[in-house]
Design a protein around this motif. Structure first.
Motif, PDB file in Angstrom:
ATOM      1  N   SER A 163       0.817  -1.209   0.000  1.00  0.00           N
ATOM      2  CA  SER A 163       0.000   0.000   0.000  1.00  0.00           C
ATOM      3  C   SER A 163       0.854   1.263   0.000  1.00  0.00           C
ATOM      4  O   SER A 163       2.024   1.257   0.356  1.00  0.00           O
ATOM      5  N   ARG A 164       0.205   2.366  -0.415  1.00  0.00           N
ATOM      6  CA  ARG A 164       0.795   3.708  -0.386  1.00  0.00           C
ATOM      7  C   ARG A 164       2.130   3.766  -1.137  1.00  0.00           C
ATOM      8  O   ARG A 164       3.158   4.153  -0.613  1.00  0.00           O
ATOM      9  N   ASN A 165       2.074   3.323  -2.395  1.00  0.00           N
ATOM     10  CA  ASN A 165       3.167   3.478  -3.332  1.00  0.00           C
ATOM     11  C   ASN A 165       2.602   4.108  -4.600  1.00  0.00           C
ATOM     12  O   ASN A 165       1.534   4.738  -4.570  1.00  0.00           O
ATOM     13  N   LYS A 166       3.299   3.938  -5.707  1.00  0.00           N
ATOM     14  CA  LYS A 166       2.846   4.479  -6.989  1.00  0.00           C
ATOM     15  C   LYS A 166       2.756   3.361  -8.016  1.00  0.00           C
ATOM     16  O   LYS A 166       3.090   3.533  -9.187  1.00  0.00           O
ATOM     17  N   LEU A 167       2.319   2.193  -7.554  1.00  0.00           N
ATOM     18  CA  LEU A 167       2.223   1.032  -8.424  1.00  0.00           C
ATOM     19  C   LEU A 167       1.055   1.198  -9.391  1.00  0.00           C
ATOM     20  O   LEU A 167       0.010   1.763  -9.036  1.00  0.00           O
ATOM     21  N   SER A 168       1.231   0.672 -10.604  1.00  0.00           N
ATOM     22  CA  SER A 168       0.223   0.827 -11.654  1.00  0.00           C
ATOM     23  C   SER A 168      -0.039  -0.521 -12.315  1.00  0.00           C
ATOM     24  O   SER A 168       0.559  -1.536 -11.966  1.00  0.00           O
ATOM     25  N   GLY A 169      -0.940  -0.497 -13.294  1.00  0.00           N
ATOM     26  CA  GLY A 169      -1.265  -1.724 -14.012  1.00  0.00           C
ATOM     27  C   GLY A 169      -2.262  -2.577 -13.249  1.00  0.00           C
ATOM     28  O   GLY A 169      -2.837  -2.170 -12.240  1.00  0.00           O
ATOM     29  N   ARG A 170      -2.460  -3.778 -13.732  1.00  0.00           N
ATOM     30  CA  ARG A 170      -3.444  -4.685 -13.152  1.00  0.00           C
ATOM     31  C   ARG A 170      -2.837  -5.511 -12.009  1.00  0.00           C
ATOM     32  O   ARG A 170      -1.621  -5.690 -11.928  1.00  0.00           O
ATOM     33  N   ILE A 171      -3.712  -6.005 -11.173  1.00  0.00           N
ATOM     34  CA  ILE A 171      -3.277  -6.964 -10.147  1.00  0.00           C
ATOM     35  C   ILE A 171      -2.981  -8.281 -10.849  1.00  0.00           C
ATOM     36  O   ILE A 171      -3.852  -8.839 -11.531  1.00  0.00           O
ATOM     37  N   PRO A 172      -1.763  -8.785 -10.732  1.00  0.00           N
ATOM     38  CA  PRO A 172      -1.425 -10.004 -11.481  1.00  0.00           C
ATOM     39  C   PRO A 172      -2.265 -11.192 -11.025  1.00  0.00           C
ATOM     40  O   PRO A 172      -2.502 -11.394  -9.832  1.00  0.00           O
ATOM     41  N   GLN A 173      -2.733 -11.935 -12.006  1.00  0.00           N
ATOM     42  CA  GLN A 173      -3.546 -13.103 -11.682  1.00  0.00           C
ATOM     43  C   GLN A 173      -2.793 -14.120 -10.840  1.00  0.00           C
ATOM     44  O   GLN A 173      -3.376 -14.899 -10.096  1.00  0.00           O
ATOM     45  N   GLN A 174      -1.450 -14.117 -10.911  1.00  0.00           N
ATOM     46  CA  GLN A 174      -0.646 -15.098 -10.174  1.00  0.00           C
ATOM     47  C   GLN A 174      -0.800 -14.971  -8.656  1.00  0.00           C
ATOM     48  O   GLN A 174      -0.506 -15.917  -7.918  1.00  0.00           O
ATOM     49  N   LEU A 175      -1.264 -13.805  -8.177  1.00  0.00           N
ATOM     50  CA  LEU A 175      -1.471 -13.658  -6.733  1.00  0.00           C
ATOM     51  C   LEU A 175      -2.530 -14.619  -6.218  1.00  0.00           C
ATOM     52  O   LEU A 175      -2.602 -14.900  -5.020  1.00  0.00           O
ATOM     53  N   LEU A 234      -1.538 -17.668  -4.032  1.00  0.00           N
ATOM     54  CA  LEU A 234      -1.092 -17.527  -2.638  1.00  0.00           C
ATOM     55  C   LEU A 234      -2.197 -18.013  -1.705  1.00  0.00           C
ATOM     56  O   LEU A 234      -2.942 -17.238  -1.115  1.00  0.00           O
ATOM     57  N   THR A 235      -2.266 -19.312  -1.521  1.00  0.00           N
ATOM     58  CA  THR A 235      -3.375 -19.914  -0.778  1.00  0.00           C
ATOM     59  C   THR A 235      -3.282 -19.680   0.728  1.00  0.00           C
ATOM     60  O   THR A 235      -4.265 -19.869   1.444  1.00  0.00           O
ATOM     61  N   PHE A 236      -2.108 -19.282   1.245  1.00  0.00           N
ATOM     62  CA  PHE A 236      -1.975 -18.997   2.666  1.00  0.00           C
ATOM     63  C   PHE A 236      -2.201 -17.524   2.986  1.00  0.00           C
ATOM     64  O   PHE A 236      -2.178 -17.126   4.147  1.00  0.00           O
ATOM     65  N   LEU A 237      -2.396 -16.709   1.967  1.00  0.00           N
ATOM     66  CA  LEU A 237      -2.471 -15.268   2.168  1.00  0.00           C
ATOM     67  C   LEU A 237      -3.675 -14.914   3.044  1.00  0.00           C
ATOM     68  O   LEU A 237      -4.819 -15.131   2.673  1.00  0.00           O
ATOM     69  N   ALA A 238      -3.372 -14.347   4.223  1.00  0.00           N
ATOM     70  CA  ALA A 238      -4.432 -13.979   5.160  1.00  0.00           C
ATOM     71  C   ALA A 238      -4.567 -12.471   5.306  1.00  0.00           C
ATOM     72  O   ALA A 238      -5.574 -11.993   5.828  1.00  0.00           O
ATOM     73  N   TYR A 239      -3.550 -11.722   4.866  1.00  0.00           N
ATOM     74  CA  TYR A 239      -3.602 -10.265   4.955  1.00  0.00           C
ATOM     75  C   TYR A 239      -3.073  -9.686   3.652  1.00  0.00           C
ATOM     76  O   TYR A 239      -1.975 -10.036   3.196  1.00  0.00           O
ATOM     77  N   LEU A 240      -3.852  -8.797   3.045  1.00  0.00           N
ATOM     78  CA  LEU A 240      -3.465  -8.161   1.789  1.00  0.00           C
ATOM     79  C   LEU A 240      -3.835  -6.691   1.845  1.00  0.00           C
ATOM     80  O   LEU A 240      -4.959  -6.338   2.211  1.00  0.00           O
ATOM     81  N   ASN A 241      -2.881  -5.840   1.507  1.00  0.00           N
ATOM     82  CA  ASN A 241      -3.163  -4.405   1.438  1.00  0.00           C
ATOM     83  C   ASN A 241      -2.487  -3.833   0.194  1.00  0.00           C
ATOM     84  O   ASN A 241      -1.258  -3.716   0.131  1.00  0.00           O
ATOM     85  N   LEU A 242      -3.296  -3.509  -0.802  1.00  0.00           N
ATOM     86  CA  LEU A 242      -2.822  -2.895  -2.048  1.00  0.00           C
ATOM     87  C   LEU A 242      -3.379  -1.485  -2.190  1.00  0.00           C
ATOM     88  O   LEU A 242      -3.324  -0.894  -3.273  1.00  0.00           O
ATOM     89  N   SER A 243      -3.879  -0.914  -1.122  1.00  0.00           N
ATOM     90  CA  SER A 243      -4.578   0.369  -1.185  1.00  0.00           C
ATOM     91  C   SER A 243      -3.639   1.520  -1.516  1.00  0.00           C
ATOM     92  O   SER A 243      -2.427   1.454  -1.324  1.00  0.00           O
ATOM     93  N   HIS A 244      -4.261   2.602  -2.038  1.00  0.00           N
ATOM     94  CA  HIS A 244      -3.563   3.860  -2.298  1.00  0.00           C
ATOM     95  C   HIS A 244      -2.375   3.693  -3.231  1.00  0.00           C
ATOM     96  O   HIS A 244      -1.240   4.033  -2.911  1.00  0.00           O
ATOM     97  N   ASN A 245      -2.663   3.115  -4.411  1.00  0.00           N
ATOM     98  CA  ASN A 245      -1.741   3.076  -5.527  1.00  0.00           C
ATOM     99  C   ASN A 245      -2.492   3.603  -6.747  1.00  0.00           C
ATOM    100  O   ASN A 245      -3.505   4.303  -6.598  1.00  0.00           O
ATOM    101  N   THR A 246      -2.038   3.276  -7.922  1.00  0.00           N
ATOM    102  CA  THR A 246      -2.764   3.657  -9.137  1.00  0.00           C
ATOM    103  C   THR A 246      -3.091   2.414  -9.960  1.00  0.00           C
ATOM    104  O   THR A 246      -2.964   2.398 -11.178  1.00  0.00           O
ATOM    105  N   LEU A 247      -3.475   1.360  -9.272  1.00  0.00           N
ATOM    106  CA  LEU A 247      -3.819   0.112  -9.939  1.00  0.00           C
ATOM    107  C   LEU A 247      -5.122   0.288 -10.715  1.00  0.00           C
ATOM    108  O   LEU A 247      -5.955   1.139 -10.391  1.00  0.00           O
ATOM    109  N   GLU A 248      -5.312  -0.556 -11.721  1.00  0.00           N
ATOM    110  CA  GLU A 248      -6.492  -0.435 -12.574  1.00  0.00           C
ATOM    111  C   GLU A 248      -6.969  -1.803 -13.019  1.00  0.00           C
ATOM    112  O   GLU A 248      -6.290  -2.814 -12.820  1.00  0.00           O
ATOM    113  N   GLY A 249      -8.148  -1.805 -13.581  1.00  0.00           N
ATOM    114  CA  GLY A 249      -8.694  -3.041 -14.117  1.00  0.00           C
ATOM    115  C   GLY A 249      -9.364  -3.885 -13.049  1.00  0.00           C
ATOM    116  O   GLY A 249      -9.488  -3.499 -11.892  1.00  0.00           O
TER     117      GLY A 249
END
Length: 718
Positions: A580-592, A595-610
């Motif tokens: 979170s809180r970077n300047k990342l762009s583009g789509r969220i990669p489908q490969q994520l 991550l079957t163990f992923l219990a916490y995810l924060n991608l907020s406050h970037n410039t992601l799209e799609g």
């Protein structure tokens, strides 16, 4: 057994003892022999009727039950099955072994109660009713789940009693304390056990006991362990009468007031543990003529090795008298109110230095990592949560055995200490919340951390970009995570002394899944990278996908640009991801979605799209995990995707090809449902594996094979 050779007389085999006159096998010691597999009731072992001693401790019998056939070995005087992965009910047949002098059935703490050894109150009473010769009874971590039977006081020869963690409740029988030969009582971690300690007479033989009002009469006492109770008030000055005391554990209580000066008489004291109490005042500094108390020792001799006073309200400075503690191995003064500077002479023989959470200031003296033998032995340095200023001492490079370096939460101002990469055993590096600055990569100085498992550089002023190959040489994180014994490094000190165990465990707090958590034994298994709240820019290195054991990754609050690397989908152990809180762009990669163990995810406050990949685990995260990306769309965001985006769940390329060849969405949905079930099963198995991180893994050869067992029986029958 590996070292038993058929062509040799079995009396010469390792662990086998024979009667020199009769030639019969009388003792079998196979402790720590890597035995594996259940011990069967038809084992040849139970035909060795002349056996007097059996020691099968510290092996792996695969949670099988203890065979009742031990009751056939009527001549046994010593039976030790401790810590060998037995489970189930302790057979009543053992109670017929009336010649037993020592019975040891202790077990490891297990998170699965079904795999514990257990006894009921009646069974406990029946077990010991005929063992009138018993001197040593050790049932540590056996689930008794009852009160202590009064008949225990009938064991008039008893010298050692260990019932720690047995789920005992009710009142402990007072008359047990009056057994004249009793030297040691060990009953910690029975949280519903109550009672009062009686008055002791000077003739009492107790060497390890709970706190009585007449404690000073136990002049033969060598170990006093009262940790993790509810004692309050001042530490009694009568402890000064216990002149033979070698270890004093008073930690995790509510003792208050000052440390009594009467401890000056304890000239043989090796361990003092006063952690987690409400003690206050300063550490006294006595005259040299008042020799050998715990805080001031004579110039030429000292006995103290472990000095643990953390989590109190103690004040003052590091006393000059500590300079004379030439045998000091562990110094833990953490979480108090000590202040001043660190003396340059500190720690000539230290292995553990923990001054965390005080008010120490000034610079960290480079001399403490240079002089004496400290640099040959030092394993843990924690100076975090103080007010240290200046630079990170480069003399730390002399500490070739250093495993943990925690300098977080200070006011250090320096560039990144690239030279730390030269420390071959460094596993944990924390520089969090300082004033460190500059890049953490240099084309000449940087070559990677071979054994690092945890690094926290967050809340500093580091900047610059990280090349795509930045994590290429982080060898330890690149290995697949497993629970083998080689990974169960116990951070701290653990050794056996004459008749008691010395143990110190280092713990530290880490940020995980957005909150703080405390780690102790699993430090080496908790792989984490935290570079958050700095000024890093450029793209996130794709080589981070090589760190297949990584569990937590936090790159938030920086200036990273570009896309989220698809290689993050290779981090199969990842549980927490914060970009979170970077300047990342583009789509969220489908490969994520892998991550079957992923219990916490924060991608907020970037410039992601799609669209957020649908039909995957990413669907389960809340709006707050994705907010602040106005061009991102999904069902959990204000912006909904168009039908062409939302109706297509995440598919692999081969699945997409099958769909084009005529498979209907119904088939795909069925496949996804089956996959979910299979994934849940696999996840459960893997999570079960994770829950065993705190276990020691035992592997090795199977129990005595039939051929060798027959030879022992043949020898015994002659």
């Amino acid at each position: 057994m590996k070292f038993w050779k058929k062509e040799k007389d079995c009396c010469s085999w390792d662990g086998v003892t024979c009667n020199t006159k009769t030639g019969k096998v009388v003792a079998l010691d196979l402790s720590n022999s890597w035995l594996q597999g259940p011990l069967c009731s038809n084992s040849s072992l139970f035909k060795l009727y002349g056996l007097r001693r059996i020691n099968l401790s510290f092996n792996n019998f695969s949670f099988g039950t203890i065979p009742s056939e031990f009751g056939q070995l009527s001549r046994l005087t010593h039976l030790n099955l401790s810590y060998s992965m037995f489970s189930g009910h302790i057979p009543s047949e053992i109670s017929v072994l009336t010649h037993l002098v020592s019975l040891s059935l202790s077990s490891f703490l297990n998170y699965d109660a079904s795999s514990l050894l257990h006894l009921g109150r009646v069974d406990f009473a029946n077990l010991i009713q005929n063992m009138t010769n018993l001197r040593h009874l050790r049932l540590h971590q056996v689930d008794i789940f009852s009160s202590v039977p009064e008949s225990l006081a009938n064991l008039s020869f008893l010298t050692t009693l260990s019932l720690g963690g047995c789920n005992l409740h009710g009142k402990f029988p007072d008359n047990v304390f009056q057994l004249h030969k009793l030297e040691g009582i060990y009953v910690p971690c029975n949280y519903h056990l109550t009672g009062f300690l009686p008055e002791f007479q000077p003739s009492n033989s107790l060497r390890s006991s709970e706190l009585p009002s007449s404690l000073g009469n136990l002049t033969r006492l060598e170990v006093l362990s009262l940790y993790n109770n509810s004692f309050s008030g001042q530490i009694p000055s009568s402890l000064g009468n216990l002149t033979k005391l070698k270890a004093l554990y008073l930690s995790i209580n509510s003792f208050s007031g000052q440390i009594p000066t009467s401890l000056e008489k304890l000239t043989e004291l090796n361990i003092l543990s006063l952690e987690d109490n409400n003690l206050d005042g300063v550490i006294p500094s006595l005259e040299w003529k008042q020799i050998a108390w715990i805080f001031t020792f004579p110039p030429l001799f000292t006995s103290i090795s472990y000095f643990l006073i953390s989590q109190n309200n103690l004040t003052g400075i590091i006393q000059p008298s500590i300079r004379k503690w030439i045998g000091l191995k562990v110094l833990d003064m953490s979480k108090n109110h000590f202040g001043g500077t660190i003396p340059k002479w500190l720690g000539s023989s230290l292995e553990i230095l923990n001054l965390q959470g005080n008010n120490f200031n000034g610079s960290i003296p480079h001399e403490i990592f240079t002089y004496g033998s400290m640099h040959d032995a030092l394993r843990v340095v924690d100076l975090s949560h103080n007010q240290f200023q200046g630079r990170v001492p480069q003399s730390i490079i002399n500490c070739s055995k250093l495993q943990i370096l925690n300098l977080g939460h200070n006011q250090l101002s320096d560039t990144f200490p690239f030279w730390l990469q030269s420390l071959p055993d460094l596993q944990v590096l924390v520089l969090r919340s300082n004033k460190l600055f500059g890049p953490i990569w240099h084309p000449i100085k940087y070559f990677g951390f071979a054994n690092l498992g945890t690094i926290d550089l967050s809340f500093n002023h580091f900047d610059g970009s990280l090349p795509s190959e930045y994590f290429r040489n982080w060898g330890y994180m690149s290995k697949a995570l497993d629970g083998n014994k080689s990974d169960m490094i116990y951070f701290g000190h653990n050794e056996k002394m004459s008749n008691y165990e010395v143990r110190y465990a280092y713990s530290m707090s880490v940020m995980n899944k957005g909150s703080e958590m405390k780690l102790r034994k699993a430090l080496k298994l908790f792989m984490s990278i935290d570079l958050s709240n700095n000024r890093f820019d450029g793209e996130i290195p794709s080589s981070i996908g090589k760190l297949q054991s990584l569990i937590m990754l936090n790159l938030s609050s920086n200036n990273f640009t570009g896309i989220i690397p698809s290689s993050l989908g290779n981090l199969s152990e990842l549980e927490s991801l914060d970009l979170s809180r970077n300047k990342l762009s583009g789509r969220i990669p489908q490969q994520l979605a892998n991550l079957t163990f992923l219990a916490y995810l924060n991608l907020s406050h970037n410039t992601l799209e799609g669209p957020v990949p649908q039909g995957t685990q990413l669907d389960t995260f809340s709006y707050s995990s994705l907010e602040g990306n106005p061009r991102l769309c999904s069902s959990q965001l204000p912006k909904k995707c168009e039908n062409t985006d939302t109706q297509i769940p995440f598919l692999r390329k081969d699945e997409e090809k099958e769909s084009e060849n005529g498979f209907t969405w119904k088939v795909v949905a069925m496949g996804y449902g089956c996959g979910f079930v299979i994934g849940a099963v696999i996840g459960h198995v893997t999570l079960s594996r994770r829950s065993s991180w705190f276990w020691t893994s035992f592997v090795g050869s199977t129990f005595v094979n039939k051929r060798l067992g027959k030879e022992l029986v043949a020898r015994n029958s002659h």
